[in-house]
Design a protein around this motif. Structure first.
Motif: not given
Length: 298
Positions: A255-261
């Motif tokens: 689940l790719m979200r901008p601002g998450v690593e």
């Protein structure tokens, strides 16, 4: 009105031949009984279907309107035995399947692809729900099966069967840009800034909730719970908004979200189990077909 398939076959034969003698030959019968059967059909319907004279037979408007429907009903009747056999073999019908949100990023998509390829005529009805809700739905016979995070509650043990389908570790989901997350190497939880913990309410998956807190306890950390959210998508979205960090099953990194690593942890982490639960007394051929295919693919 007790309309019989036999009467429809007689009607269609006469309508297509427009000749009682030829229609009788086609039906392997003599003409008088055929004429009597058509007359009885017209009397039952209350209208003439054919216009007859010594030279020809033609259809009335009522007969022309009835012909396509009669053909359709005969075709459906012809398909009925095959439909029944396919349903008995689990090849046709309806499968209602519930799933926890984390399964959407791991086992659910490949299972569905395999099942749809093997059983294309089965209608699949999907429902995303937490494990506790799924157990209640199963006990009330509202779904056929559910992908849950165990364990099953005591009240469900006498009624439900369970099959493990996946084990995966917990990983860290944290806001992007933290110094502790430079590079791609696993990290120690103690080296991560003390951000609030975003986690789901304990009642929806007590074992996983306790396992997450146990990782922090083993690292000597007492986390501050900042937000609670039911779905993994919401937890990750809150991380991306900088509201805190979370420990999530490894597959959630899909689940790719901008601002998450996402980072693996050096800390010992328990394996998160996902499995399928279903009612032990559910004898649906569709469900049995799904279970057979699932066992072959795990």
């Amino acid at each position: 009105m007790n309309l019989e398939l036999r009467q429809l076959r007689y009607f269609v034969a006469v309508a297509e031949e427009l000749h009682f003698g030829k229609a009788a030959d086609r039906l392997h019968m003599t003409q008088p009984p055929l004429s009597q059967a058509i007359q009885a059909l017209e009397e039952m319907l209350g209208t003439a279907l054919f216009l007859r004279n010594r030279r020809s037979v033609s259809m009335t408007p009522a007969g022309e309107a009835m012909l396509p429907e009669a053909r359709r009903m005969l075709a459906q009747a012809a398909e009925l035995p095959g439909l029944v056999m396919r349903a008995a073999g689990g090849e046709e019908g309806r499968l209602s399947l519930a799933f926890v949100s984390s399964a959407d990023y791991s086992v659910l998509p490949p299972f569905l692809r395999s099942y749809r390829a093997a059983y294309p005529q089965v209608q699949i009805v999907l429902q995303e729900a937490t494990s506790d809700v799924q157990v209640d739905e199963l006990l009330r016979e509202r779904v056929d099966a559910g992908l849950i995070i165990p364990p099953l509650p005591d009240k469900a043990l006498p009624l439900l069967d369970y099959l493990k389908v996946l084990d995966e570790p917990l990983i860290l989901a944290a806001p992007a840009g933290l110094d502790a997350l430079r590079g791609d190497a696993p990290v120690w939880l103690k080296n991560v800034p003390r951000l609030p913990l975003i986690i789901f309410p304990r009642p929806i998956a007590p074992a996983l909730h306790d396992a997450i807190l146990g990782v922090f306890a083993a690292a000597g950390i007492t986390p501050q719970i900042g937000q609670e959210a039911i779905q993994m998508q919401t937890i990750v979205s809150l991380v991306s908004a900088g509201m805190g960090l979370a420990l999530v099953p490894q597959s959630v990194r899909n689940l790719m979200r901008p601002g998450v690593e996402y980072r693996a942890l050096h800390d010992p982490t328990p394996l998160v189990e996902t499995g399928l639960a279903w009612r032990r007394d559910n004898s649906s051929p569709v469900l049995q077909g799904f279970l057979d295919l699932l066992r072959k693919n795990i």
